[in-house]
Design a protein around this motif. Structure first.
Motif, PDB file in Angstrom:
ATOM      1  N   LEU A  86     -41.689  90.654  24.867  1.00 44.59           N
ATOM      2  CA  LEU A  86     -42.098  89.389  25.476  1.00 44.59           C
ATOM      3  C   LEU A  86     -42.789  89.760  26.778  1.00 44.59           C
ATOM      4  N   HIS A  87     -44.119  89.586  26.798  1.00 45.71           N
ATOM      5  CA  HIS A  87     -44.884  89.915  28.005  1.00 45.71           C
ATOM      6  C   HIS A  87     -45.438  88.635  28.619  1.00 45.71           C
ATOM      7  N   VAL A  88     -45.245  88.510  29.926  1.00 47.48           N
ATOM      8  CA  VAL A  88     -45.712  87.341  30.663  1.00 47.48           C
ATOM      9  C   VAL A  88     -46.829  87.780  31.602  1.00 47.48           C
ATOM     10  N   CYS A  89     -47.976  87.086  31.521  1.00 44.02           N
ATOM     11  CA  CYS A  89     -49.178  87.474  32.273  1.00 44.02           C
ATOM     12  C   CYS A  89     -49.372  86.647  33.538  1.00 44.02           C
ATOM     13  N   LEU A  90     -50.081  87.223  34.488  1.00 44.82           N
ATOM     14  CA  LEU A  90     -50.579  86.493  35.646  1.00 44.82           C
ATOM     15  C   LEU A  90     -51.395  85.295  35.176  1.00 44.82           C
ATOM     16  N   SER A  91     -51.359  84.211  35.942  1.00 50.53           N
ATOM     17  CA  SER A  91     -52.016  82.957  35.563  1.00 50.53           C
ATOM     18  C   SER A  91     -53.460  83.135  35.093  1.00 50.53           C
ATOM     19  N   SER A  92     -53.768  82.495  33.970  1.00 51.70           N
ATOM     20  CA  SER A  92     -55.149  82.495  33.468  1.00 51.70           C
ATOM     21  C   SER A  92     -56.070  81.693  34.381  1.00 51.70           C
ATOM     22  N   GLY A  93     -55.490  80.920  35.313  1.00 53.37           N
ATOM     23  CA  GLY A  93     -56.317  80.171  36.257  1.00 53.37           C
ATOM     24  C   GLY A  93     -56.931  81.037  37.332  1.00 53.37           C
ATOM     25  N   ILE A  94     -56.439  82.277  37.477  1.00 49.84           N
ATOM     26  CA  ILE A  94     -56.988  83.164  38.508  1.00 49.84           C
ATOM     27  C   ILE A  94     -57.327  84.554  37.964  1.00 49.84           C
ATOM     28  N   SER A  95     -57.054  84.806  36.692  1.00 50.84           N
ATOM     29  CA  SER A  95     -57.295  86.137  36.121  1.00 50.84           C
ATOM     30  C   SER A  95     -57.561  86.024  34.626  1.00 50.84           C
ATOM     31  N   GLY A  96     -58.311  86.998  34.105  1.00 54.85           N
ATOM     32  CA  GLY A  96     -58.561  87.057  32.667  1.00 54.85           C
ATOM     33  C   GLY A  96     -57.639  88.014  31.939  1.00 54.85           C
ATOM     34  N   VAL A  97     -56.552  88.442  32.609  1.00 53.44           N
ATOM     35  CA  VAL A  97     -55.690  89.479  32.026  1.00 53.44           C
ATOM     36  C   VAL A  97     -55.021  89.020  30.733  1.00 53.44           C
ATOM     37  N   LEU A  98     -54.812  87.716  30.574  1.00 55.16           N
ATOM     38  CA  LEU A  98     -54.217  87.208  29.335  1.00 55.16           C
ATOM     39  C   LEU A  98     -55.042  87.631  28.125  1.00 55.16           C
ATOM     40  N   ASN A  99     -56.365  87.595  28.253  1.00 54.12           N
ATOM     41  CA  ASN A  99     -57.241  87.970  27.130  1.00 54.12           C
ATOM     42  C   ASN A  99     -57.042  89.437  26.750  1.00 54.12           C
ATOM     43  N   SER A 100     -56.877  90.299  27.749  1.00 56.08           N
ATOM     44  CA  SER A 100     -56.649  91.724  27.467  1.00 56.08           C
ATOM     45  C   SER A 100     -55.349  91.924  26.705  1.00 56.08           C
ATOM     46  N   ALA A 101     -54.311  91.225  27.125  1.00 54.24           N
ATOM     47  CA  ALA A 101     -53.012  91.350  26.449  1.00 54.24           C
ATOM     48  C   ALA A 101     -53.084  90.848  25.015  1.00 54.24           C
ATOM     49  N   MET A 102     -53.832  89.773  24.798  1.00 53.90           N
ATOM     50  CA  MET A 102     -53.940  89.210  23.453  1.00 53.90           C
ATOM     51  C   MET A 102     -54.727  90.135  22.520  1.00 53.90           C
ATOM     52  N   ILE A 103     -55.736  90.818  23.050  1.00 52.96           N
ATOM     53  CA  ILE A 103     -56.493  91.778  22.239  1.00 52.96           C
ATOM     54  C   ILE A 103     -55.582  92.924  21.815  1.00 52.96           C
ATOM     55  N   ALA A 104     -54.807  93.452  22.754  1.00 54.20           N
ATOM     56  CA  ALA A 104     -53.878  94.539  22.431  1.00 54.20           C
ATOM     57  C   ALA A 104     -52.835  94.081  21.418  1.00 54.20           C
ATOM     58  N   LYS A 105     -52.336  92.877  21.579  1.00 56.70           N
ATOM     59  CA  LYS A 105     -51.347  92.314  20.646  1.00 56.70           C
ATOM     60  C   LYS A 105     -51.901  92.292  19.224  1.00 56.70           C
ATOM     61  N   ALA A 106     -53.129  91.792  19.078  1.00 59.21           N
ATOM     62  CA  ALA A 106     -53.730  91.684  17.741  1.00 59.21           C
ATOM     63  C   ALA A 106     -53.890  93.057  17.088  1.00 59.21           C
ATOM     64  N   ASP A 107     -54.337  94.036  17.852  1.00 65.76           N
ATOM     65  CA  ASP A 107     -54.530  95.388  17.300  1.00 65.76           C
ATOM     66  C   ASP A 107     -53.196  96.014  16.901  1.00 65.76           C
ATOM     67  N   LEU A 108     -52.192  95.854  17.752  1.00 67.48           N
ATOM     68  CA  LEU A 108     -50.912  96.501  17.491  1.00 67.48           C
ATOM     69  C   LEU A 108     -50.142  95.845  16.348  1.00 67.48           C
ATOM     70  N   GLU A 109     -50.290  94.542  16.204  1.00 65.70           N
ATOM     71  CA  GLU A 109     -49.576  93.852  15.128  1.00 65.70           C
ATOM     72  C   GLU A 109     -50.054  94.301  13.751  1.00 65.70           C
ATOM     73  N   GLU A 110     -51.283  94.782  13.667  1.00 65.94           N
ATOM     74  CA  GLU A 110     -51.764  95.329  12.402  1.00 65.94           C
ATOM     75  C   GLU A 110     -51.059  96.641  12.083  1.00 65.94           C
ATOM     76  N   ARG A 111     -50.750  97.436  13.114  1.00 65.22           N
ATOM     77  CA  ARG A 111     -50.122  98.745  12.925  1.00 65.22           C
ATOM     78  C   ARG A 111     -48.605  98.667  12.892  1.00 65.22           C
ATOM     79  N   TYR A 112     -48.054  97.624  13.484  1.00 70.48           N
ATOM     80  CA  TYR A 112     -46.597  97.457  13.545  1.00 70.48           C
ATOM     81  C   TYR A 112     -46.236  96.061  13.034  1.00 70.48           C
ATOM     82  N   PRO A 113     -46.486  95.783  11.764  1.00 68.31           N
ATOM     83  CA  PRO A 113     -46.260  94.430  11.235  1.00 68.31           C
ATOM     84  C   PRO A 113     -44.804  93.980  11.282  1.00 68.31           C
TER      85      PRO A 113
END
Length: 295
Positions: A86-113
């Motif tokens: 469970l990862h909690v990101c800095l607010s999307s209202g001041i940073s785009g870091v949520l998008n980076s975490a979501m990209i990593a999530k999508a890639d890893l879920e394919e390898r670790y279903p």
């Protein structure tokens, strides 16, 4: 031992000791001071007093968020140990870091279903974001399952209030939060703007208060108005400050005097180097649980 990891970014602005004690993992943002790059690592690479002194002396700062590759490498260490995340990101209202975490999530879920990676936009920042993390750690320690802790975060993240003021408007003007004209007038008249974070996780100026003494009273008044239970508030209260500990202590003293049922003393932390690159020295931020933010 829990079957999942609670994680956040270093921009939750708690101490390393606090993160370690509560078993909250974190990944570091980055910043440049003049032309040298550092990790936003809770003051280890550069002590906070040196960082803010450099800013006050005119050093330039530039921040960069955690990228998708960094998230992937970080998350994978937990997945390889058989842990969900469970990862909690800095607010999307001041940073785009949520998008980076979501990209990593999508890639890893394919390898670790067989594993789960749940991502939350905190809609918060600094130790307000940290206050949310602390509550999630409480729930984990009570034995709540991953999905229940995730649901709590999603349903309650807007109940963490963020109020802050600055006695130095230089960096708010530089970052476009306050106009040059307002900054010049504010400096001449001793105006300390009081801002908060809205329900989209953006920083919004709310009041223009003349003199530090009055803004300290006003920020505590806002806690009285918005805190869960008003003056009977029995939750935790965190403050973050950037090279202005005495101002933060004055706010904390007034809160401890006015709110007799607090859960412990007010915890004062440093504003980290990512958030601090935009606020500069002289900012005090107050965080507490209250009614849901609606604007």
């Amino acid at each position: 031992m829990s079957s999942y990891v609670i994680s956040c970014c270093s921009t939750a602005d708690l101490t390393e000791e606090h993160f370690f004690k509560r078993e909250i993992s974190y990944i570091c943002f980055h910043y440049k001071l003049n032309d040298t790059e550092y990790a936003d690592d809770l003051g280890k690479s550069m002590p906070f007093d040196q960082f803010y002194a450099a800013m006050a002396a005119g050093a330039s700062t530039k921040t960069s968020q955690v990228n998708a590759d960094e998230f992937e490498a970080y998350f994978e260490t937990f997945l390889q140990d058989g842990k969900d995340i469970l990862h909690v990101c800095l607010s999307s209202g001041i940073s785009g870091v949520l998008n980076s975490a979501m990209i990593a999530k999508a890639d890893l879920e394919e390898r670790y279903p067989e594993r789960k990676i749940l991502i939350v936009d905190s809609l918060g920042a600094s130790s307000g974001y940290g206050l949310l993390m602390d509550r999630l750690a409480d729930l984990r320690d009570e034995g709540k399952p991953l999905e229940e802790v995730y649901d709590f975060a999603m349903k309650n993240r807007l109940k963490v209030h963020h109020w802050f003021f600055s006695t130095d408007l230089t960096f708010y003007v530089r970052g476009g939060r306050i106009s040059k004209a307002s900054g010049a007038i504010g400096g001449l008249l001793g105006i300390c703007p009081l801002l908060n974070m809205d329900n989209e996780g953006r920083l919004i100026p709310r009041f223009k208060i003349r003199t530090k003494k009055k803004v300290i009273k006003k920020i505590v008044d806002q806690m009285e108005e918005n805190a869960e239970g008003g003056l009977s508030y029995s939750g935790k209260c965190y403050i973050s400050q950037s090279a202005c500990y005495e101002d933060a202590r004055a706010v904390a003293d007034l809160i401890e005097e006015r709110f007799p049922n607090l859960n412990g003393k007010v915890e004062i932390n440093n504003i980290g180097t990512t958030i601090g690159s935009h606020t500069g020295p002289g900012t005090v931020a107050l965080f507490f649980w209250g009614k849901e933010r609606v604007d």
